[in-house]
Design a protein around this motif. Structure first.
Motif, PDB file in Angstrom:
ATOM      1  N   ILE A  50      84.785  26.132  42.936  1.00  0.00           N
ATOM      2  CA  ILE A  50      83.524  25.991  43.673  1.00  0.00           C
ATOM      3  C   ILE A  50      83.229  27.261  44.475  1.00  0.00           C
ATOM      4  O   ILE A  50      82.113  27.797  44.442  1.00  0.00           O
ATOM      5  CB  ILE A  50      83.587  24.764  44.605  1.00  0.00           C
ATOM      6  N   LEU A  51      84.224  27.767  45.197  1.00  0.00           N
ATOM      7  CA  LEU A  51      83.992  28.948  46.024  1.00  0.00           C
ATOM      8  C   LEU A  51      83.809  30.193  45.179  1.00  0.00           C
ATOM      9  O   LEU A  51      83.020  31.078  45.527  1.00  0.00           O
ATOM     10  CB  LEU A  51      85.140  29.116  47.018  1.00  0.00           C
ATOM     11  N   GLY A  52      84.536  30.285  44.069  1.00  0.00           N
ATOM     12  CA  GLY A  52      84.344  31.420  43.175  1.00  0.00           C
ATOM     13  C   GLY A  52      82.931  31.455  42.614  1.00  0.00           C
ATOM     14  O   GLY A  52      82.290  32.515  42.561  1.00  0.00           O
ATOM     15  N   ASP A  53      82.426  30.283  42.199  1.00  0.00           N
ATOM     16  CA  ASP A  53      81.047  30.206  41.686  1.00  0.00           C
ATOM     17  C   ASP A  53      80.037  30.516  42.783  1.00  0.00           C
ATOM     18  O   ASP A  53      79.032  31.189  42.551  1.00  0.00           O
ATOM     19  CB  ASP A  53      80.784  28.815  41.102  1.00  0.00           C
ATOM     20  N   LEU A  54      80.290  30.002  43.975  1.00  0.00           N
ATOM     21  CA  LEU A  54      79.364  30.215  45.083  1.00  0.00           C
ATOM     22  C   LEU A  54      79.249  31.693  45.440  1.00  0.00           C
ATOM     23  O   LEU A  54      78.142  32.208  45.665  1.00  0.00           O
ATOM     24  CB  LEU A  54      79.835  29.417  46.306  1.00  0.00           C
ATOM     25  N   LEU A  55      80.390  32.375  45.487  1.00  0.00           N
ATOM     26  CA  LEU A  55      80.400  33.786  45.858  1.00  0.00           C
ATOM     27  C   LEU A  55      80.127  34.708  44.675  1.00  0.00           C
ATOM     28  O   LEU A  55      79.861  35.897  44.869  1.00  0.00           O
ATOM     29  CB  LEU A  55      81.756  34.155  46.477  1.00  0.00           C
ATOM     30  N   GLY A  56      80.223  34.159  43.464  1.00  0.00           N
ATOM     31  CA  GLY A  56      80.001  34.974  42.284  1.00  0.00           C
ATOM     32  C   GLY A  56      81.155  35.890  41.955  1.00  0.00           C
ATOM     33  O   GLY A  56      80.955  36.976  41.396  1.00  0.00           O
ATOM     34  N   VAL A  57      82.394  35.483  42.294  1.00  0.00           N
ATOM     35  CA  VAL A  57      83.567  36.317  42.036  1.00  0.00           C
ATOM     36  C   VAL A  57      84.637  35.494  41.337  1.00  0.00           C
ATOM     37  O   VAL A  57      84.666  34.271  41.432  1.00  0.00           O
ATOM     38  CB  VAL A  57      84.150  36.900  43.345  1.00  0.00           C
ATOM     39  N   GLY A  58      85.510  36.184  40.604  1.00  0.00           N
ATOM     40  CA  GLY A  58      86.678  35.532  40.045  1.00  0.00           C
ATOM     41  C   GLY A  58      87.780  35.465  41.080  1.00  0.00           C
ATOM     42  O   GLY A  58      87.883  36.324  41.954  1.00  0.00           O
ATOM     43  N   ILE A  59      88.609  34.432  40.997  1.00  0.00           N
ATOM     44  CA  ILE A  59      89.725  34.267  41.943  1.00  0.00           C
ATOM     45  C   ILE A  59      91.014  34.256  41.144  1.00  0.00           C
ATOM     46  O   ILE A  59      91.216  33.413  40.271  1.00  0.00           O
ATOM     47  CB  ILE A  59      89.562  32.977  42.768  1.00  0.00           C
ATOM     48  N   ALA A  60      91.892  35.213  41.446  1.00  0.00           N
ATOM     49  CA  ALA A  60      93.115  35.392  40.669  1.00  0.00           C
ATOM     50  C   ALA A  60      94.136  34.298  40.940  1.00  0.00           C
ATOM     51  O   ALA A  60      94.944  33.965  40.085  1.00  0.00           O
ATOM     52  CB  ALA A  60      93.729  36.749  40.982  1.00  0.00           C
ATOM     53  N   GLY A  61      94.112  33.735  42.109  1.00  0.00           N
ATOM     54  CA  GLY A  61      95.089  32.729  42.488  1.00  0.00           C
ATOM     55  C   GLY A  61      95.183  32.703  44.000  1.00  0.00           C
ATOM     56  O   GLY A  61      94.317  33.231  44.702  1.00  0.00           O
ATOM     57  N   GLY A  62      96.242  32.102  44.500  1.00  0.00           N
ATOM     58  CA  GLY A  62      96.385  32.034  45.948  1.00  0.00           C
ATOM     59  C   GLY A  62      97.527  31.132  46.353  1.00  0.00           C
ATOM     60  O   GLY A  62      98.485  30.949  45.609  1.00  0.00           O
ATOM     61  N   ALA A  63      97.406  30.544  47.528  1.00  0.00           N
ATOM     62  CA  ALA A  63      98.488  29.729  48.063  1.00  0.00           C
ATOM     63  C   ALA A  63      97.938  28.703  49.033  1.00  0.00           C
ATOM     64  O   ALA A  63      96.844  28.853  49.581  1.00  0.00           O
ATOM     65  CB  ALA A  63      99.530  30.604  48.754  1.00  0.00           C
ATOM     66  N   VAL A  64      98.735  27.656  49.235  1.00  0.00           N
ATOM     67  CA  VAL A  64      98.403  26.589  50.183  1.00  0.00           C
ATOM     68  C   VAL A  64      99.599  26.408  51.113  1.00  0.00           C
ATOM     69  O   VAL A  64     100.756  26.459  50.677  1.00  0.00           O
ATOM     70  CB  VAL A  64      98.123  25.260  49.456  1.00  0.00           C
ATOM     71  N   VAL A  65      99.336  26.236  52.396  1.00  0.00           N
ATOM     72  CA  VAL A  65     100.398  25.993  53.373  1.00  0.00           C
ATOM     73  C   VAL A  65      99.904  24.931  54.343  1.00  0.00           C
ATOM     74  O   VAL A  65      98.699  24.784  54.559  1.00  0.00           O
ATOM     75  CB  VAL A  65     100.773  27.290  54.132  1.00  0.00           C
ATOM     76  N   ASP A  66     100.840  24.157  54.900  1.00  0.00           N
ATOM     77  CA  ASP A  66     100.439  23.124  55.852  1.00  0.00           C
ATOM     78  C   ASP A  66     100.896  23.484  57.262  1.00  0.00           C
ATOM     79  O   ASP A  66     101.522  24.518  57.492  1.00  0.00           O
ATOM     80  CB  ASP A  66     100.957  21.735  55.431  1.00  0.00           C
ATOM     81  N   PHE A  67     100.551  22.613  58.207  1.00  0.00           N
ATOM     82  CA  PHE A  67     100.824  22.851  59.630  1.00  0.00           C
ATOM     83  C   PHE A  67     102.294  23.131  59.889  1.00  0.00           C
ATOM     84  O   PHE A  67     102.663  24.119  60.524  1.00  0.00           O
ATOM     85  CB  PHE A  67     100.365  21.626  60.429  1.00  0.00           C
ATOM     86  N   ASP A  68     103.165  22.264  59.376  1.00  0.00           N
ATOM     87  CA  ASP A  68     104.599  22.398  59.647  1.00  0.00           C
ATOM     88  C   ASP A  68     105.146  23.704  59.066  1.00  0.00           C
ATOM     89  O   ASP A  68     105.933  24.395  59.707  1.00  0.00           O
ATOM     90  CB  ASP A  68     105.348  21.205  59.048  1.00  0.00           C
TER      91      ASP A  68
END
Length: 351
Positions: free
Chosen positions: A161-179
């Motif tokens: 969704i964000l890649g389409d909105l911004l018009g860019v490709g997203i190579a990947g990433g990460a998720v982290v939580d509070f703890d």
């Protein structure tokens, strides 16, 4: 071996050393050259460490984003709806969720959202904050806040969704939580932050019996962060960057504080000792989404970037939390590799 042979070998060796003695430099004269050579080797090792350390700093610290609890009512959890799509190695999506050990089974949202954009020409990494209440179109669910995309389809749907909105490709990433974020911050011994305005916590209060911070209850004095620069323990840093209600610009100021925390962590992780302490903790704290690309590969890509200088960018938004058409040129800059020029021309969106 008889004495005659031994004597003959001894004489031969003595003659050989005597012939070459004049060609051998004096040992004292060699010492400066030896020291200089050793110094160069140590410098090369330091440079190699700095490169690999800087790469790991960016790969790790860029992934260490932190969750901001969303009080809105939960939405139904469904399966992932879309694939991540074809990536562009210039952009990585970093999500902080509101998952906590004591809230197992609750709906989880991505309440801290950062796009990491790498610019090869200036060797700079930019942090683009995506407000959690940004209005986006979620397939089959209509207009939603951006953080709800994680509820409906996890990291993959959010990235799409964000890649389409911004018009860019997203190579990947990460998720982290509070703890996970708090454990990593504690592993590096806390961070140094500057409080730009008086910030009142809505989550922690002062326990008069112990003088320590505890979950805020009626009748307790809230923890207050006064303006000024000082050292923050992990729990303080995370509580500080969660606050928005007492801030002049609400969520925008909170996103600025989050970017400051990321930069502070990058600086701390530039210390090889602290980096070594953080890596084992980070391994269990991060949920990586890199497709076929490994973390070492990502580190290699980022090896030449400045981990201690990570400028922040803000989206040009309307009052209704929708983006100005074309992002006032930012989207084109992200696609064309001209973010430094855009940032120089729009300092009001840079922090």
């Amino acid at each position: 071996m008889n004495d005659a042979v031994t004597s003959s070998l001894t004489d031969a060796l003595t003659d050989a050393f005597a012939r070459h003695e004049d060609d051998v430099p004096d040992a004292m004269a060699l010492r400066p050259a030896i020291a200089a050579g050793a110094s160069k080797r140590r410098a090369r090792r330091r440079r190699r460490w700095a490169v690999s350390s800087g790469a790991l700093v960016l790969a790790l610290a860029a992934s260490l984003v932190f969750t901001l609890r969303d009080p809105s009512p939960p939405a139904p959890q469904v399966e992932s709806l879309v694939d991540a799509g074809t990536p562009d190695i210039s952009n990585f999506l970093l999500l902080g969720t509101d998952r906590r050990p004591q809230s197992a089974g609750d709906t989880v949202r991505a309440d801290a959202i950062l796009l990491l954009h790498v610019d090869p020409d200036t060797r700079t990494v930019y942090q683009l904050s995506i407000p959690r209440d940004l209005v986006v179109d979620v397939p089959n669910f209509g207009r939603q806040q951006a953080n709800n995309a994680y509820v409906f389809g996890g990291y993959e749907l959010t990235a799409r969704i964000l890649g389409d909105l911004l018009g860019v490709g997203i190579a990947g990433g990460a998720v982290v939580d509070f703890d996970g974020m708090q454990r990593v911050t504690d592993a590096v011994g806390g961070v140094d932050l500057c409080v730009d305005q008086r910030t009142v916590s809505i989550h922690l209060g002062v326990d008069d019996a112990t003088g320590r911070a505890a979950p805020l209850h009626p009748g307790m004095r809230p923890v207050v962060y006064e303006p000024g620069c000082r050292h923050f323990a992990g729990w303080e840093a995370l509580d500080f960057v969660r606050q928005r209600q007492s801030l002049t610009n609400g969520g925008d100021d909170r996103d600025t504080h989050l970017r400051q925390l990321l930069s502070a962590l990058a600086r701390k992780l530039g210390d090889p000792v602290k980096l070594a302490k953080a890596m084992p903790v980070a391994g269990g704290a991060l949920d990586l989404h890199l497709g076929d690309m490994s973390l070492p590969t990502l580190a290699g890509m980022l090896a030449r970037y400045d981990a201690a200088h990570v400028p922040g960018l803000k989206l040009p938004l309307r009052a209704d939390r929708t983006i100005v058409p074309g992002g006032d040129g930012l989207f084109a800059a992200l696609r064309n590799g001209t973010v430094p020029e855009w940032a120089a021309a729009h300092p009001q969106f840079v922090s």
